[in-house]
Write a protein that holds these residues in place. Structure first.
Motif, PDB file in Angstrom:
ATOM      1  N   ALA A 232      24.765 -53.350 -99.506  1.00  0.00           N
ATOM      2  CA  ALA A 232      24.446 -53.266 -98.078  1.00  0.00           C
ATOM      3  C   ALA A 232      25.276 -52.200 -97.369  1.00  0.00           C
TER       4      ALA A 232
ATOM      5  N   ALA B  37      22.138 -56.332 -95.269  1.00  0.00           N
ATOM      6  CA  ALA B  37      22.805 -57.545 -95.749  1.00  0.00           C
ATOM      7  C   ALA B  37      21.933 -58.775 -95.540  1.00  0.00           C
TER       8      ALA B  37
ATOM      9  N   GLU C 190      29.397 -57.392 -94.179  1.00  0.00           N
ATOM     10  CA  GLU C 190      28.179 -57.406 -94.996  1.00  0.00           C
ATOM     11  C   GLU C 190      28.062 -58.702 -95.792  1.00  0.00           C
TER      12      GLU C 190
ATOM     13  N   SER D 262      25.307 -61.872 -95.101  1.00  0.00           N
ATOM     14  CA  SER D 262      24.387 -62.210 -96.200  1.00  0.00           C
ATOM     15  C   SER D 262      24.555 -63.662 -96.614  1.00  0.00           C
TER      16      SER D 262
ATOM     17  N   GLY E 212      27.073 -57.349-100.695  1.00  0.00           N
ATOM     18  CA  GLY E 212      27.845 -56.693 -99.646  1.00  0.00           C
ATOM     19  C   GLY E 212      28.068 -55.220 -99.923  1.00  0.00           C
TER      20      GLY E 212
END
Length: 197
Positions: free
Chosen positions: A95, A163, A54, A58, A92
Motif C-alpha cells: 500500500a 490499504a 497503512e 487495512s 502495508g
C-alpha cells in the motif's frame, strides 16, 4: 495466555458472584488478550518499518468485514500472530508503494463481491439459517460499498485507499477454498516447527 485468562476468570466469578461457567469467561478474556497482543506486535513491527497507517487501516477494515464474513481459526496464538503479522505487514508495504486506479478499485470491489456472494459467511463450527446467511452477506456487501464510496469520493491519501482495498481483498480471499487451504498449510507448518523449538 490461557492460564492468565483462567486465573482472572476465577477471580471475576468470585468477586462479582457471576453464575456463568469460568470456562466461558476465560475464553472471552483469552480472545481479548490474544487480539490485544497481536495488535500490539503488529503495531510495533509496522511502526518500525514506517508503514503504521497503512497496516492499521487495512487491519481495521479486514476485521470489520471478517466480523460478518467469518473466517478460519488457526491452531494456536503463535500461528495466528505469525500469519497476521506477515500478511498485514506485506499489505502495508504494498500500500505504501502502489497506486490503485479507479478502474482497479472497481474491479477489486466486483471480485470481492463475487467471492463473498459465493463463500460468505464462512464457518466450520456454526450453522446459519438461510435468513441469517442472507443478512450477513448483505452486511458484507454494504461494507464493501461504503469502503468503495469513501475511497472514490472522500479526499483521503492514496496509500490509505490502497490499504483499505487490499485489506478487504485479503479477507475476501481468505474465506475461499484456496485461501483456507493456504492458511491451513502455513498453520500446519508453524505448528510442526514448534515441536522442534
Amino acid at each position: 495466555m490461557n492460564k492468565i485468562a483462567k486465573r482472572l476468570a476465577v477471580n471475576i466469578t468470585k468477586e462479582a458472584e457471576d453464575q456463568r461457567p469460568v470456562e466461558i469467561i476465560a475464553y472471552g478474556l483469552e480472545i481479548i488478550f490474544n487480539l490485544g497482543t497481536q495488535l500490539a506486535i503488529l503495531g510495533l513491527v509496522s511502526y518500525f518499518l514506517g508503514i503504521f497507517p497503512e497496516v492499521l487501516i487495512s487491519v481495521v477494515f479486514a476485521i470489520i468485514l471478517r466480523t460478518f464474513s467469518g473466517g478460519s481459526h488457526l491452531s494456536s496464538f503463535l500461528s495466528c500472530t505469525v500469519i497476521s503479522v506477515l500478511i498485514f505487514t506485506a499489505i502495508g508495504y504494498v500500500a505504501s508503494i502502489l497506486v490503485i486506479s479507479k478502474e482497479v478499485l472497481m474491479g477489486l470491489f466486483l471480485i470481492n463481491s463475487l467471492l463473498l456472494a459465493r463463500w460468505a459467511p464462512y464457518s466450520t463450527k456454526r450453522k446459519y439459517s438461510e435468513a441469517r446467511r442472507k443478512m450477513l452477506k448483505q452486511t458484507c456487501f454494504s461494507i464493501l460499498l461504503v469502503a468503495l464510496l469513501i475511497s472514490l469520493y472522500l479526499p483521503i491519501p492514496q496509500f490509505l485507499i490502497t490499504a483499505v482495498a487490499l485489506g478487504l481483498t485479503w479477507q475476501s480471499i481468505s474465506i475461499t477454498p484456496l485461501g483456507v487451504n493456504i492458511i491451513t498449510k502455513v498453520d500446519n507448518f508453524i505448528e510442526r516447527r514448534k515441536l522442534y523449538v
